[in-house]
Every structure is written in C-alpha cells, then in structure tokens.
Design a protein around this motif. Structure first.
Motif, mmCIF file in Angstrom:
data_model
loop_
_atom_site.group_PDB
_atom_site.id
_atom_site.type_symbol
_atom_site.label_atom_id
_atom_site.label_comp_id
_atom_site.label_asym_id
_atom_site.label_seq_id
_atom_site.Cartn_x
_atom_site.Cartn_y
_atom_site.Cartn_z
ATOM 1 N N ASP A 129 0.850 -1.196 0.000
ATOM 2 C CA ASP A 129 0.000 0.000 0.000
ATOM 3 C C ASP A 129 0.883 1.242 0.000
ATOM 4 N N ASP A 130 1.448 1.532 -1.157
ATOM 5 C CA ASP A 130 2.397 2.633 -1.300
ATOM 6 C C ASP A 130 2.070 3.411 -2.560
ATOM 7 N N TYR A 131 1.976 4.720 -2.443
ATOM 8 C CA TYR A 131 1.589 5.567 -3.576
ATOM 9 C C TYR A 131 2.475 5.339 -4.789
ATOM 10 N N HIS A 132 3.780 5.333 -4.599
ATOM 11 C CA HIS A 132 4.702 5.253 -5.732
ATOM 12 C C HIS A 132 4.686 3.872 -6.388
ATOM 13 N N THR A 133 4.447 2.830 -5.599
ATOM 14 C CA THR A 133 4.328 1.486 -6.172
ATOM 15 C C THR A 133 3.103 1.409 -7.072
ATOM 16 N N LEU A 134 1.980 1.895 -6.591
ATOM 17 C CA LEU A 134 0.746 1.881 -7.384
ATOM 18 C C LEU A 134 0.911 2.714 -8.648
ATOM 19 N N LEU A 135 1.590 3.844 -8.533
ATOM 20 C CA LEU A 135 1.784 4.717 -9.687
ATOM 21 C C LEU A 135 2.651 4.043 -10.747
ATOM 22 N N ARG A 136 3.672 3.316 -10.331
ATOM 23 C CA ARG A 136 4.529 2.632 -11.301
ATOM 24 C C ARG A 136 3.741 1.625 -12.130
ATOM 25 N N PHE A 137 2.840 0.887 -11.482
ATOM 26 C CA PHE A 137 2.031 -0.091 -12.212
ATOM 27 C C PHE A 137 1.050 0.605 -13.155
ATOM 28 N N LEU A 138 0.467 1.696 -12.712
ATOM 29 C CA LEU A 138 -0.435 2.456 -13.581
ATOM 30 C C LEU A 138 0.295 2.975 -14.814
ATOM 31 N N LYS A 139 1.495 3.500 -14.623
ATOM 32 C CA LYS A 139 2.276 4.007 -15.752
ATOM 33 C C LYS A 139 2.627 2.896 -16.729
ATOM 34 N N ALA A 140 2.892 1.711 -16.195
ATOM 35 C CA ALA A 140 3.268 0.588 -17.049
ATOM 36 C C ALA A 140 2.134 0.173 -17.991
ATOM 37 N N ARG A 141 0.910 0.435 -17.585
ATOM 38 C CA ARG A 141 -0.248 0.098 -18.418
ATOM 39 C C ARG A 141 -0.973 1.352 -18.900
ATOM 40 N N LYS A 142 -0.213 2.453 -18.962
ATOM 41 C CA LYS A 142 -0.729 3.717 -19.507
ATOM 42 C C LYS A 142 -2.054 4.132 -18.874
ATOM 43 N N PHE A 143 -2.154 3.896 -17.576
ATOM 44 C CA PHE A 143 -3.284 4.323 -16.742
ATOM 45 C C PHE A 143 -4.603 3.651 -17.136
ATOM 46 N N ASP A 144 -4.540 2.526 -17.843
ATOM 47 C CA ASP A 144 -5.737 1.730 -18.105
ATOM 48 C C ASP A 144 -6.021 0.906 -16.849
ATOM 49 N N LEU A 145 -7.100 1.198 -16.158
ATOM 50 C CA LEU A 145 -7.364 0.594 -14.853
ATOM 51 C C LEU A 145 -7.545 -0.916 -14.946
ATOM 52 N N ASP A 146 -8.310 -1.387 -15.930
ATOM 53 C CA ASP A 146 -8.556 -2.832 -16.058
ATOM 54 C C ASP A 146 -7.255 -3.591 -16.324
ATOM 55 N N GLU A 147 -6.436 -3.063 -17.224
ATOM 56 C CA GLU A 147 -5.171 -3.726 -17.539
ATOM 57 C C GLU A 147 -4.220 -3.703 -16.353
ATOM 58 N N THR A 148 -4.235 -2.600 -15.614
ATOM 59 C CA THR A 148 -3.366 -2.489 -14.447
ATOM 60 C C THR A 148 -3.820 -3.448 -13.350
ATOM 61 N N MET A 149 -5.129 -3.604 -13.187
ATOM 62 C CA MET A 149 -5.652 -4.549 -12.199
ATOM 63 C C MET A 149 -5.203 -5.966 -12.524
ATOM 64 N N GLN A 150 -5.249 -6.324 -13.814
ATOM 65 C CA GLN A 150 -4.817 -7.656 -14.225
ATOM 66 C C GLN A 150 -3.314 -7.841 -13.999
ATOM 67 N N MET A 151 -2.550 -6.809 -14.318
ATOM 68 C CA MET A 151 -1.099 -6.866 -14.104
ATOM 69 C C MET A 151 -0.792 -7.065 -12.623
ATOM 70 N N TRP A 152 -1.512 -6.372 -11.766
ATOM 71 C CA TRP A 152 -1.301 -6.471 -10.326
ATOM 72 C C TRP A 152 -1.634 -7.885 -9.827
ATOM 73 N N GLU A 153 -2.746 -8.433 -10.299
ATOM 74 C CA GLU A 153 -3.139 -9.785 -9.891
ATOM 75 C C GLU A 153 -2.101 -10.813 -10.340
ATOM 76 N N ASP A 154 -1.614 -10.664 -11.566
ATOM 77 C CA ASP A 154 -0.581 -11.574 -12.070
ATOM 78 C C ASP A 154 0.699 -11.460 -11.234
ATOM 79 N N MET A 155 1.029 -10.236 -10.823
ATOM 80 C CA MET A 155 2.215 -10.016 -10.007
ATOM 81 C C MET A 155 2.077 -10.706 -8.649
ATOM 82 N N LEU A 156 0.917 -10.573 -8.024
ATOM 83 C CA LEU A 156 0.704 -11.210 -6.726
ATOM 84 C C LEU A 156 0.805 -12.729 -6.831
#
Length: 273
Positions: free
Chosen positions: A48-75
């Motif tokens: 739960d860190d602002y900069h960590t969440l921002l890095r993932f959002l940037k990686a998926r160009k702020f597409d929320l659905d794609e970023t959510m999937q990326m996060w789930e795959d990472m976990l």
C-alpha cells in the motif's frame, strides 16, 4: 503539480524530510486504483504505497482494467516464486565465481540520487557462466537483488537525496561483445530477466546508457527500437567509445561516482570500481 513533504519517523538522531512532488491527475488515478484493489482485497499493507501503485499504472498507460490484471498476475507470481521470503531463504553461493565471468553490480549514484547499476556485458562468458550456475538459480538471484533494492538501496538513496527514489541509472558496457559467442542461452536468460522486470518491477529504469557501442550494435539498435515502446526507447541512449564526455559533460553522473574504466576517477578495489 502539488508538492508534499513526508517525514521519515523513528530516526535516532534527526528527523529527515523526503521531498515528494506529485501530479494532481496522477494522484486521482492512484486513489481510484487503490480503492479498486481494496474492493478486491488485493492490497496488503506491504504494497500500500503511492509510488508502487503509480509505477504499475504508468506501465499500463493508466488503463485501470489492464493495471488490475497486471497487479493480480504479479501477486500470483510472487506467491508461486516465494518472493516475499527470497531475501532470507535464498543463498547464492556462486556469487563470486559468477562475477568473474559476468561483471555487474551497483556503483555510486547519479546527480539526482538514483543508484547506478553497471554491467560489463562485453566481458561476459555465457558458457562459463552456465557451468557455474543455472538459469533458475540466476533468475532467483536477480529477483533477490530487486527485493534488496526496494528494502535497502532505494530507501537509503531516498534519505541521502531527500527525495523519493525508486529507479536506477543503468550503464551497459558492450566493449568486446561477440554476438556469435553470446549464444542462445544468454539471449534466453536476458529475455527471462526482461519479462520478470517488466511484469513485476515496472517503471524502475530512469535512464540507460549503452557505452562502447560499435557501428554494428548501433545498426542493430536502430532496427530493434522500432519494435519497442517509444517511452522505453526514450530512456535508452546508445553511445560509442567517446561516451565519457556525454556522461560527464551532461552532468548526469559525477566523476567520483564512476569507476575508472568508465571514465570516472573512482579507483576503489575490484578492477577500479
């Protein structure tokens, strides 16, 4: 832009302020992303860190659905790979031997405080490397290194620079690189590393400088960069054997932070830095 200041608590001797400059629109996106993760119970206090969440959002160009999937795959990857305990559990006994045929490591910081990571790819001996270690063990060592960077190196650099640091400057020295002897195993290993980094440690590269690149490498790069994301290629700079002036004259890295073989003045042990 909005400027915030965050204090690092519980320092024995003095309080330290870390400058934290945030973009208002990015902050809105992070808040929405955070709420979405909390709703799916996918945000533990550890992440739960602002900069960590921002890095993932940037990686998926702020597409929320794609970023959510990326996060789930990472976990899922972290759980399957045992990443949360890899710093304590994994021992890379062959480290010193690996360094002999694959010189690499951190050395100093740039003028903004980012840690400088150096690889002497031209001195790599893939055949010897694979006799010393295995692809699986090397990948675990690589992941362990990233975890240590987030646990120790980035926080230390942030305190020293008094601003948030979670990206690196990378210098790849390709002098002497023989593409023929580089081999398929080494190529596949690099591909594995790139996938791990891109999927699970996104947006951690500040700038990359490929030095001592000959005409053949530059030609190859001019072709390859057409297949890469423009945001990635903008961070990669391919320099020839007169790279010293560009690194030093542009005031990217102070000479005291570079080893002698890269044109710096650091002559500490281990082959001049």
């Amino acid at each position: 832009m909005r400027k915030r200041s965050r204090r690092v608590p519980d320092c024995k001797y003095t309080a330290i302020s870390i400058e934290d400059v945030r973009d208002v629109e990015e902050e809105k996106a992070v808040r929405a992303y955070r709420q979405a993760l909390l709703a799916k119970d996918q945000l533990s206090p550890h992440y739960d860190d602002y900069h960590t969440l921002l890095r993932f959002l940037k990686a998926r160009k702020f597409d929320l659905d794609e970023t959510m999937q990326m996060w789930e795959d990472m976990l899922n990857w972290r759980k399957e790979y045992g990443v949360d305990t890899i710093v304590q559990d994994f021992v890379y006994d062959e480290y010193e031997e690996v360094q002999q045929c694959y010189p690499h490591g951190y050395h100093g910081v740039d003028k903004q405080g980012h840690p400088v990571y150096i690889e002497r790819i031209g001195k790599t001996d893939p055949v010897k490397l694979m006799k010393i270690t295995t692809v699986e063990r090397f990948l675990k060592y690589h992941v362990q290194g990233f975890e240590k960077a987030f646990l120790e190196k980035f926080p230390a650099c942030s305190i020293a620079a008094q601003r948030h640091i979670d990206r690196t400057i990378t210098i790849l020295d390709v002098q002497g690189l023989n593409w023929v002897s580089f081999g398929k195993v080494a190529h596949d290993l690099l591909m594995h590393i790139q996938k791990i980094d891109g999927d699970n440690y996104p947006e951690t590269l500040h700038q990359m400088y490929i030095v001592n690149a000959g005409s053949g490498f530059k030609l190859l790069w001019s072709t390859a960069k057409g297949f890469l994301d423009p945001n990635t290629t903008a961070k990669i700079h391919v320099l020839g054997n007169r790279f010293h002036n560009e690194l030093l004259d542009l005031e990217i890295i102070d000479p005291s932070q570079l080893p002698e073989f890269l044109g710096g003045i650091c002559s500490c042990p281990n082959d001049g830095g």
